[in-house]
Design a protein around this motif. Structure first.
Motif, PDB file in Angstrom:
ATOM      1  N   ILE A 420      54.601   4.509  35.536  1.00 47.38           N
ATOM      2  CA  ILE A 420      53.703   5.015  34.602  1.00 47.38           C
ATOM      3  C   ILE A 420      54.073   6.352  34.152  1.00 47.38           C
ATOM      4  O   ILE A 420      54.024   7.302  35.183  1.00 47.38           O
ATOM      5  CB  ILE A 420      52.391   4.816  35.212  1.00 47.38           C
ATOM      6  CG1 ILE A 420      52.037   3.314  35.631  1.00 47.38           C
ATOM      7  CG2 ILE A 420      51.106   5.183  34.199  1.00 47.38           C
ATOM      8  CD1 ILE A 420      50.424   3.141  36.060  1.00 47.38           C
ATOM      9  N   SER A 443      47.887  -0.435  42.066  1.00 48.75           N
ATOM     10  CA  SER A 443      46.959   0.217  40.914  1.00 48.75           C
ATOM     11  C   SER A 443      47.071   1.550  40.942  1.00 48.75           C
ATOM     12  O   SER A 443      47.623   2.030  41.930  1.00 48.75           O
ATOM     13  CB  SER A 443      45.451  -0.262  41.357  1.00 48.75           C
ATOM     14  OG  SER A 443      45.327  -1.646  41.346  1.00 48.75           O
ATOM     15  N   VAL A 461      46.519   4.064  25.920  1.00 50.30           N
ATOM     16  CA  VAL A 461      47.416   3.292  26.860  1.00 50.30           C
ATOM     17  C   VAL A 461      48.539   2.388  26.263  1.00 50.30           C
ATOM     18  O   VAL A 461      47.926   1.516  25.546  1.00 50.30           O
ATOM     19  CB  VAL A 461      46.657   2.547  27.977  1.00 50.30           C
ATOM     20  CG1 VAL A 461      47.314   1.600  28.749  1.00 50.30           C
ATOM     21  CG2 VAL A 461      45.496   3.387  28.447  1.00 50.30           C
ATOM     22  N   PHE A 474      44.780   1.765  35.973  1.00 47.82           N
ATOM     23  CA  PHE A 474      45.753   0.561  35.842  1.00 47.82           C
ATOM     24  C   PHE A 474      45.674  -0.288  37.088  1.00 47.82           C
ATOM     25  O   PHE A 474      45.747   0.151  38.227  1.00 47.82           O
ATOM     26  CB  PHE A 474      47.148   1.008  35.659  1.00 47.82           C
ATOM     27  CG  PHE A 474      47.416   1.710  34.457  1.00 47.82           C
ATOM     28  CD1 PHE A 474      47.258   3.209  34.368  1.00 47.82           C
ATOM     29  CD2 PHE A 474      47.849   0.964  33.407  1.00 47.82           C
ATOM     30  CE1 PHE A 474      47.590   3.799  33.195  1.00 47.82           C
ATOM     31  CE2 PHE A 474      48.229   1.722  31.981  1.00 47.82           C
ATOM     32  CZ  PHE A 474      48.132   3.300  32.150  1.00 47.82           C
ATOM     33  N   VAL A 477      49.707  -3.732  38.590  1.00 46.46           N
ATOM     34  CA  VAL A 477      50.624  -3.280  37.590  1.00 46.46           C
ATOM     35  C   VAL A 477      51.836  -4.229  37.612  1.00 46.46           C
ATOM     36  O   VAL A 477      52.266  -4.375  38.780  1.00 46.46           O
ATOM     37  CB  VAL A 477      51.081  -1.785  37.854  1.00 46.46           C
ATOM     38  CG1 VAL A 477      52.347  -1.557  37.036  1.00 46.46           C
ATOM     39  CG2 VAL A 477      49.853  -0.949  37.816  1.00 46.46           C
ATOM     40  N   HIS A 481      54.160   1.428  32.038  1.00 43.68           N
ATOM     41  CA  HIS A 481      53.123   1.752  31.100  1.00 43.68           C
ATOM     42  C   HIS A 481      53.289   3.240  30.658  1.00 43.68           C
ATOM     43  O   HIS A 481      54.019   4.101  31.409  1.00 43.68           O
ATOM     44  CB  HIS A 481      51.656   1.297  31.574  1.00 43.68           C
ATOM     45  CG  HIS A 481      51.495   0.026  32.030  1.00 43.68           C
ATOM     46  ND1 HIS A 481      51.194  -0.964  30.982  1.00 43.68           N
ATOM     47  CD2 HIS A 481      51.630  -0.817  33.183  1.00 43.68           C
ATOM     48  CE1 HIS A 481      50.877  -2.009  31.672  1.00 43.68           C
ATOM     49  NE2 HIS A 481      51.151  -2.105  32.746  1.00 43.68           N
TER      50      HIS A 481
END
Length: 641
Positions: A420, A443, A461, A474, A477, A481
């Motif tokens: 992320i 997460s 996002v 999030f 996952v 992202h």
């Protein structure tokens, strides 16, 4: 409620100083108008009334000067939602002149309204009514009321006794309805005003929130489950583990759904389709069925050789045009491969299209030629998750027609790692910042904070706005992202400053207070109209004689912030209630429902509604919706608050 201070007993007035007239006879109490007493001045209750009585005044005119009394002024606060406080007043009409003869020339009354004693900013001609309801007063303010009478010659009396009423400030609340299905729950944070009920497997929670306040929720799956989706007001915001409503101005809803977590063997082919063609087995042994599970689009084929592959046939067929695929799959994590080849255009920019998966745009403005050239294989691999038993893919035309040659879906590894990437613009921060690596199914939460003098402008996002949220999580996952926060300098405005005014359906107009209303602008739909009839309750008749009637909308560009919106109406056509009904929405939310201007104010009478509004996207959007006959609006005014 009755205001004792505003109640005056019956009173008899007589002229003092006229030949043959006795001294005043009086009962009750009232306040007098200031002024120097002369032989031609009048007295009320032994106090001098300001202003000489012209010799030309008739006996009837003289009664109008002296006999008007406001008694039993009863004031009450209207409880109607989104409406201001109201004051109902009533009074007793005089019946005789000072010499005892019957009154024959009473033409009507004028009601004066102000924010300080004996200082009146508004005048309403109420005709011969002996009661009147003043609407759209402001909660948290004190108002003062007085009457005068006038005769057929237009001669007007001094003020009556004064009535006053203080309206307490009203705290408005809204309700957020939170619901969650089996497999998890949704919790309102830091709020005790909560009521919870169940309906089958659904838990429904009503959370009461003060107007303009914020309310945060946390969403958590039960063991063996994952968040499937979170919807706010029916619109998906993704698989978020938290959500915050900010500056609440209406009732809202939030709904969380969950699905059983599943594990699959990585790399297993679970679906293959030869778009626009028949069944095909590729060089690796993968079997692609004849085109299936599609809606829309057209099948096409070419025999041109395709570079970059040995599976030419699969890239020579296509489904072109706007189309979608809804592929039934077990819930789980997958890798989606989309196969393309540009076999028609020989230059960039000739074909552009988007691809969405599960309603989210995963490829924007795809130009196959720009990516690979003409007659060359081009594959895109996307990590996707299925939570409702269906993988939904849509191809959206932008320039010319979208196209797809083949679709392949394989199971994804349950132990893959993903990243992320978090970034923040000038004026604030996001924590943690930079790239964070997570194992599949993990997460991660982020906090967004503006610096001093700044506010959160937006949080995106994966390129899609989730609003001005102060946190985002999030969960589960299964793909890479991005999260990006932007900020804007906070603006300070002076309350009551005019920022927009338009004379709907009319030309530029300057009202009695000096406010300049521009000629009608920023509208869509409706029709312009005008009337020459006199308008009661205002000195700005022209502003209420013009109108935009029919279904219409206004999109007014304004800086983000809080405002008071004044909508001005007058019913100058219908002469009965129920003949015209319409709704008014602001920012898509119904603020006034089934408005009947005649029922509120009568015919040919000014009627204003003041609404507190907030602008968050640079535009104040107002819509007038027909219900019975045509909606209408006379003028629009916006001031800061």
């Amino acid at each position: 409620m009755t205001n004792p201070a505003a109640t005056a007993k019956s009173q008899r007035w007589r002229q003092r100083g006229s030949k043959g007239s006795p001294e005043p006879e009086q009962t009750g109490t009232a306040t007098s108008s200031p002024g120097k007493k002369t032989a031609e001045e009048a007295t009320f209750m032994g106090k001098t009334i300001a202003g000489k009585i012209p010799a030309a005044y008739s006996r009837i005119a003289f009664f109008a000067l002296l006999l008007i009394t406001m008694v039993a002024a009863t004031l009450h606060i209207g409880a109607e939602n989104a409406q201001a406080a109201q004051a109902g007043l009533s009074w007793t009409a005089p019946t005789t002149n000072t010499n005892g003869t019957p009154i024959t020339d009473l033409a009507g009354y004028k009601l004066y309204i102000g924010n300080a004693s004996r200082s009146y900013q508004q005048k309403i001609d109420v005709g011969k009514l002996t009661n009147y309801s003043v609407a759209n007063l402001t909660d948290g303010s004190t108002y003062y009321f007085a009457l005068t009478a006038y005769n057929g010659a237009g001669e007007e009396s001094a003020y009556s006794a004064e009535a006053s009423k203080a309206f307490p400030a009203v705290t408005t609340t809204h309700v957020i309805t939170a619901s969650s299905g089996s497999g998890g729950g949704i919790t309102a944070l830091n709020n005790t005003r909560i009521n919870t009920a169940t309906s089958g497997t659904t838990t429904i929670t009503s959370v009461t929130v003060t107007h303009a306040a914020s309310q945060a929720f946390s969403i958590a799956p039960a063991a063996g489950y994952a968040i499937s989706d979170v919807k706010v007001d029916g619109v998906s915001v993704g698989k978020v583990a938290s959500y915050t409503f900010s500056n609440l101005t209406a009732n809202r809803t939030i709904q969380a759904t969950f699905a059983a977590a599943t594990v699959t063997t990585a790399g297993k082919l679970v679906y293959g389709a030869n778009s626009g063609g028949s069944q095909f087995t590729d060089a690796a042994g993968g079997i692609y069925s004849a085109d299936a599970n599609f809606t829309g689009g057209n099948a096409g084929t070419t025999s041109v050789a395709i570079s970059g592959t040995t599976d030419d046939i699969m890239y020579q067929t296509e489904r072109w045009g706007a189309s979608s695929y809804n592929i039934p799959l077990p819930n789980g994590n997958y890798n989606l491969t989309l196969k393309f080849a540009e076999t028609y255009w020989s230059a960039a920019g000739k074909r552009l299209f988007d691809v969405t998966v599960g309603g989210a745009t995963v490829i924007s403005n795809l130009d196959i030629f720009a990516k690979a050239g003409q007659n060359a294989a081009y594959d895109v691999v996307l990590p996707v998750s299925v939570t409702n038993g269906t993988l939904s893919i849509k191809f959206v035309n932008k320039v010319d027609n979208a196209k797809i040659c083949a679709i392949k879906v394989t199971s994804a590894s349950a132990t893959s790692s993903f990243s992320i990437s978090a970034s923040a613009g000038t004026g604030g921060s996001i924590t943690p910042a930079g790239s964070t690596t997570l194992t599949s199914g993990a997460s991660k939460s982020y906090a967004i904070a503006p610096a001093a003098g700044y506010g959160i402008s937006d949080v995106k996002v994966d390129g899609v706005s989730v609003g001005k949220v102060a946190s985002y999580s999030f969960s589960n996952v299964t793909a890479n992202h991005t999260i990006q926060a932007t900020f804007a300098a906070a603006t300070v405005t002076t309350a009551g400053k005019l920022v927009y005014a338009a004379n709907s359906g009319g030309s530029q107009y300057t009202d009695a207070a000096g406010v300049i209303y521009q000629a009608d602008a920023n509208f869509t739909g409706g029709n312009a109209g005008t009337s020459g009839v006199a308008i009661n309750g205002t000195t700005d008749d022209l502003l209420y004689q013009a109108e935009r009637w029919g279904a219409s909308s206004y999109n007014i560009p304004l800086a983000n912030g809080n405002y008071n919106l004044t909508l001005k109406f007058a019913e100058n056509y219908w002469a009965a209630a129920g003949k015209r009904l319409f709704d008014v929405t602001v920012g898509g939310v119904t603020m006034i429902s089934n408005l009947d201007v005649y029922a509120k104010a009568g015919k040919n009478t000014a009627y204003d509604v003041v609404l507190p509004v907030s602008v968050t996207n640079g535009t104040l959007s107002i819509k007038f919706v027909n219900k019975v006959d045509n909606a209408k609006i006379c003028a629009v005014k916006v001031v800061t608050r």
